[in-house]
Scaffold this motif. Structure first.
Motif, PDB file in Angstrom:
ATOM      1  N   ILE A 187       0.810  -1.213   0.000  1.00 33.29           N
ATOM      2  CA  ILE A 187       0.000   0.000   0.000  1.00 33.29           C
ATOM      3  C   ILE A 187       0.848   1.271   0.000  1.00 33.29           C
ATOM      4  CG2 ILE A 187      -0.201   0.226   2.509  1.00 33.29           C
ATOM      5  CD1 ILE A 187      -3.026   0.729  -0.104  1.00 33.29           C
ATOM      6  N   ASP A 188       2.095   1.190   0.491  1.00 31.28           N
ATOM      7  CA  ASP A 188       2.968   2.370   0.531  1.00 31.28           C
ATOM      8  C   ASP A 188       3.684   2.633  -0.788  1.00 31.28           C
ATOM      9  OD1 ASP A 188       2.262   3.012   3.086  1.00 31.28           O
ATOM     10  OD2 ASP A 188       3.977   2.039   4.031  1.00 31.28           O
ATOM     11  N   GLY A 189       3.435   1.802  -1.804  1.00 29.47           N
ATOM     12  CA  GLY A 189       3.980   2.074  -3.127  1.00 29.47           C
ATOM     13  C   GLY A 189       5.175   1.223  -3.505  1.00 29.47           C
ATOM     14  N   GLN A 190       5.719   1.540  -4.692  1.00 31.98           N
ATOM     15  CA  GLN A 190       6.786   0.731  -5.271  1.00 31.98           C
ATOM     16  C   GLN A 190       8.024   0.712  -4.387  1.00 31.98           C
ATOM     17  OE1 GLN A 190       9.287   3.598  -5.515  1.00 31.98           O
ATOM     18  NE2 GLN A 190       9.778   2.612  -7.434  1.00 31.98           N
ATOM     19  N   MET A 191       8.826  -0.342  -4.568  1.00 26.03           N
ATOM     20  CA  MET A 191      10.072  -0.453  -3.816  1.00 26.03           C
ATOM     21  C   MET A 191      11.053  -1.331  -4.567  1.00 26.03           C
ATOM     22  SD  MET A 191       9.091  -3.062  -0.689  1.00 26.03           S
ATOM     23  CE  MET A 191       7.312  -2.925  -0.566  1.00 26.03           C
ATOM     24  N   TYR A 192      12.326  -0.989  -4.401  1.00 29.43           N
ATOM     25  CA  TYR A 192      13.415  -1.773  -4.969  1.00 29.43           C
ATOM     26  C   TYR A 192      14.367  -2.124  -3.832  1.00 29.43           C
ATOM     27  CZ  TYR A 192      11.892  -0.503  -9.681  1.00 29.43           C
ATOM     28  OH  TYR A 192      11.158  -0.365 -10.832  1.00 29.43           O
ATOM     29  N   LEU A 193      14.880  -3.338  -3.859  1.00 26.89           N
ATOM     30  CA  LEU A 193      15.791  -3.809  -2.814  1.00 26.89           C
ATOM     31  C   LEU A 193      16.976  -4.525  -3.442  1.00 26.89           C
ATOM     32  CD1 LEU A 193      13.048  -5.165  -0.432  1.00 26.89           C
ATOM     33  CD2 LEU A 193      14.882  -3.663   0.366  1.00 26.89           C
ATOM     34  N   ALA A 194      18.148  -4.315  -2.865  1.00 27.59           N
ATOM     35  CA  ALA A 194      19.350  -4.989  -3.346  1.00 27.59           C
ATOM     36  C   ALA A 194      20.143  -5.531  -2.164  1.00 27.59           C
ATOM     37  CB  ALA A 194      20.223  -4.025  -4.149  1.00 27.59           C
ATOM     38  N   GLU A 195      20.647  -6.755  -2.318  1.00 23.58           N
ATOM     39  CA  GLU A 195      21.540  -7.348  -1.324  1.00 23.58           C
ATOM     40  C   GLU A 195      22.968  -7.213  -1.833  1.00 23.58           C
ATOM     41  OE1 GLU A 195      22.316 -11.577   1.058  1.00 23.58           O
ATOM     42  OE2 GLU A 195      21.034 -11.515  -0.723  1.00 23.58           O
ATOM     43  N   THR A 196      23.822  -6.565  -1.069  1.00 18.71           N
ATOM     44  CA  THR A 196      25.204  -6.334  -1.479  1.00 18.71           C
ATOM     45  C   THR A 196      26.039  -7.598  -1.275  1.00 18.71           C
ATOM     46  OG1 THR A 196      26.042  -5.659   0.689  1.00 18.71           O
ATOM     47  CG2 THR A 196      24.924  -3.968  -0.653  1.00 18.71           C
ATOM     48  N   PRO A 197      27.246  -7.646  -1.872  1.00 15.91           N
ATOM     49  CA  PRO A 197      28.126  -8.801  -1.645  1.00 15.91           C
ATOM     50  C   PRO A 197      28.448  -9.020  -0.173  1.00 15.91           C
ATOM     51  CG  PRO A 197      28.878  -7.555  -3.543  1.00 15.91           C
ATOM     52  CD  PRO A 197      27.783  -6.738  -2.901  1.00 15.91           C
ATOM     53  N   ALA A 198      28.308  -7.967   0.648  1.00 18.81           N
ATOM     54  CA  ALA A 198      28.546  -8.095   2.093  1.00 18.81           C
ATOM     55  C   ALA A 198      27.275  -8.519   2.828  1.00 18.81           C
ATOM     56  CB  ALA A 198      29.055  -6.776   2.662  1.00 18.81           C
ATOM     57  N   ASN A 199      26.248  -8.916   2.068  1.00 16.46           N
ATOM     58  CA  ASN A 199      24.961  -9.368   2.613  1.00 16.46           C
ATOM     59  C   ASN A 199      24.232  -8.298   3.397  1.00 16.46           C
ATOM     60  OD1 ASN A 199      26.916 -12.162   3.075  1.00 16.46           O
ATOM     61  ND2 ASN A 199      25.144 -12.265   1.741  1.00 16.46           N
ATOM     62  N   GLU A 200      24.389  -7.053   2.977  1.00 18.75           N
ATOM     63  CA  GLU A 200      23.623  -5.937   3.524  1.00 18.75           C
ATOM     64  C   GLU A 200      22.537  -5.559   2.516  1.00 18.75           C
ATOM     65  OE1 GLU A 200      26.661  -3.051   3.958  1.00 18.75           O
ATOM     66  OE2 GLU A 200      27.375  -3.816   5.895  1.00 18.75           O
ATOM     67  N   TRP A 201      21.382  -5.130   3.029  1.00 19.39           N
ATOM     68  CA  TRP A 201      20.259  -4.780   2.153  1.00 19.39           C
ATOM     69  C   TRP A 201      20.126  -3.265   2.042  1.00 19.39           C
ATOM     70  CZ3 TRP A 201      17.425  -7.967  -0.901  1.00 19.39           C
ATOM     71  CH2 TRP A 201      17.574  -9.335  -0.684  1.00 19.39           C
ATOM     72  N   ILE A 202      19.899  -2.802   0.819  1.00 17.00           N
ATOM     73  CA  ILE A 202      19.713  -1.380   0.540  1.00 17.00           C
ATOM     74  C   ILE A 202      18.428  -1.220  -0.264  1.00 17.00           C
ATOM     75  CG2 ILE A 202      20.664   0.658  -0.618  1.00 17.00           C
ATOM     76  CD1 ILE A 202      23.436  -0.517  -0.172  1.00 17.00           C
ATOM     77  N   GLY A 203      17.640  -0.209   0.075  1.00 12.11           N
ATOM     78  CA  GLY A 203      16.378   0.030  -0.628  1.00 12.11           C
ATOM     79  C   GLY A 203      16.435   1.280  -1.485  1.00 12.11           C
ATOM     80  N   TYR A 204      15.514   1.359  -2.425  1.00 10.82           N
ATOM     81  CA  TYR A 204      15.431   2.520  -3.316  1.00 10.82           C
ATOM     82  C   TYR A 204      13.965   2.753  -3.653  1.00 10.82           C
ATOM     83  CZ  TYR A 204      16.010   5.394  -7.545  1.00 10.82           C
ATOM     84  OH  TYR A 204      15.923   6.390  -8.476  1.00 10.82           O
ATOM     85  N   THR A 205      13.514   4.002  -3.566  1.00 10.50           N
ATOM     86  CA  THR A 205      12.143   4.352  -3.922  1.00 10.50           C
ATOM     87  C   THR A 205      12.160   5.623  -4.763  1.00 10.50           C
ATOM     88  OG1 THR A 205      11.808   5.702  -1.931  1.00 10.50           O
ATOM     89  CG2 THR A 205      11.201   3.365  -1.792  1.00 10.50           C
ATOM     90  N   GLU A 206      11.087   5.826  -5.544  1.00  8.73           N
ATOM     91  CA  GLU A 206      10.969   6.999  -6.396  1.00  8.73           C
ATOM     92  C   GLU A 206       9.589   7.617  -6.262  1.00  8.73           C
ATOM     93  OE1 GLU A 206      11.755   5.935 -10.417  1.00  8.73           O
ATOM     94  OE2 GLU A 206      13.926   6.093 -10.207  1.00  8.73           O
ATOM     95  N   GLY A 207       9.533   8.943  -6.479  1.00 12.52           N
ATOM     96  CA  GLY A 207       8.270   9.663  -6.514  1.00 12.52           C
ATOM     97  C   GLY A 207       8.293  10.656  -7.654  1.00 12.52           C
TER      98      GLY A 207
END
Length: 284
Positions: free
Chosen positions: A220-240
């Motif tokens: 319900i909060d809208g689109q989202m992108y997620l990436a797992e780095t080689p160090a197994n950390e997660w980073i998100g990205y959103t646009e408006g």
């Protein structure tokens, strides 16, 4: 140079200045690397990035990761670290939509897992050329032919990730309404469905459609992108609307990851998605 601004991003007034600054940063990095007698192939693993990613940073095509200067300190020395840190601060002051996405594009290229949920448009990595052109033909304010060609070329270039990252796990959840909208017309929609069916056959790609009627919906909060780095950390990205955010705080990325996991359970599974796509294509 090619420019890329996200799933539906556009250009802003800082783009020319930012492009020049990225090129300058790249020249500085290249000079420091060569001064140390290292090739890109030798330097890249020492800072834990790929040679291709380093090459694009040096060419001014990618926004450098925030920790690059720190990682380079043990490789290039303390003076180089100070120079790169100062150059990176200059880039940050010029940061806008373009810089956010260039940073995200670099994260995409190194990711071991990439997830995307879209309710507005087909994710950029899955867009056929006809759909890309339909998007930019309708851009407001209007783009010139040269700008359109540059945007199309950049997006198609970015799609090479499917070939260059065979070990990356890709997952896409797409709202059914994106397809029933028929952006660009029937022929374009056929191309979109064909592309989804084609990419969905890759062993490292999962595509799921969220049905139009779904009473339990975690997006319900809208689109989202997620990436797992080689160090197994997660980073998100959103646009408006002419804005974007890179989400690196582990707590916030965790929230997005939980929501995305729930979305996958609520969407049609991959086999049911193929059945629906084939049915929709037959009806066009």
């Amino acid at each position: 140079m090619k420019a890329e601004y996200g799933a539906d991003g556009g250009m802003d007034g800082t783009e020319a200045e930012l492009s020049d600054s990225l090129k300058t940063f790249g020249v500085v990095l290249k000079a420091l690397r060569e001064e140390s007698g290292l090739t890109q192939e030798e330097f890249a693993p020492r800072v834990q990035y790929s040679a291709g990613y380093i090459a694009k940073i040096e060419q001014g095509k990618r926004f450098p990761p925030t920790d690059l200067s720190t990682r380079a300190r043990d490789v290039l020395g303390p003076v180089a670290h100070k120079v790169l840190t100062a150059a990176a601060k200059s880039l940050t002051r010029r940061a806008g939509l373009a810089s956010w996405f260039r940073h995200w594009a670099g994260i995409e290229e190194e990711a071991i897992s990439l997830y995307a949920y879209e309710g507005r448009a087909i994710p950029g990595l899955l867009q056929p050329e006809t759909y890309i052109r339909a998007i930019f033909d309708r851009r407001l304010p209007p783009l010139s032919e040269e700008q359109i060609e540059r945007q199309v070329a950049a997006r198609l270039d970015r799609q090479q990730l499917f070939t260059t990252r065979p070990n990356t796990a890709f997952s896409f959840v797409i709202e059914q309404c994106i397809l029933t909208r028929r952006m660009g017309g029937r022929e374009v929609t056929r191309d979109v469905i064909d592309r989804l069916l084609q990419e969905g056959t890759r062993r490292n790609v999962e595509i799921q459609v969220m049905p139009s009627v779904q009473e339990d919906h975690s997006g319900i909060d809208g689109q989202m992108y997620l990436a797992e780095t080689p160090a197994n950390e997660w980073i998100g990205y959103t646009e408006g609307q002419r804005s974007s955010s890179l989400i690196s705080a582990s707590k916030d990325a965790s929230v997005m990851l939980q929501r995305y996991g729930k979305l996958r359970s609520q969407a049609l599974d991959c086999r049911a998605t193929v059945d629906l796509l084939q049915q929709m294509r037959g009806a066009l």
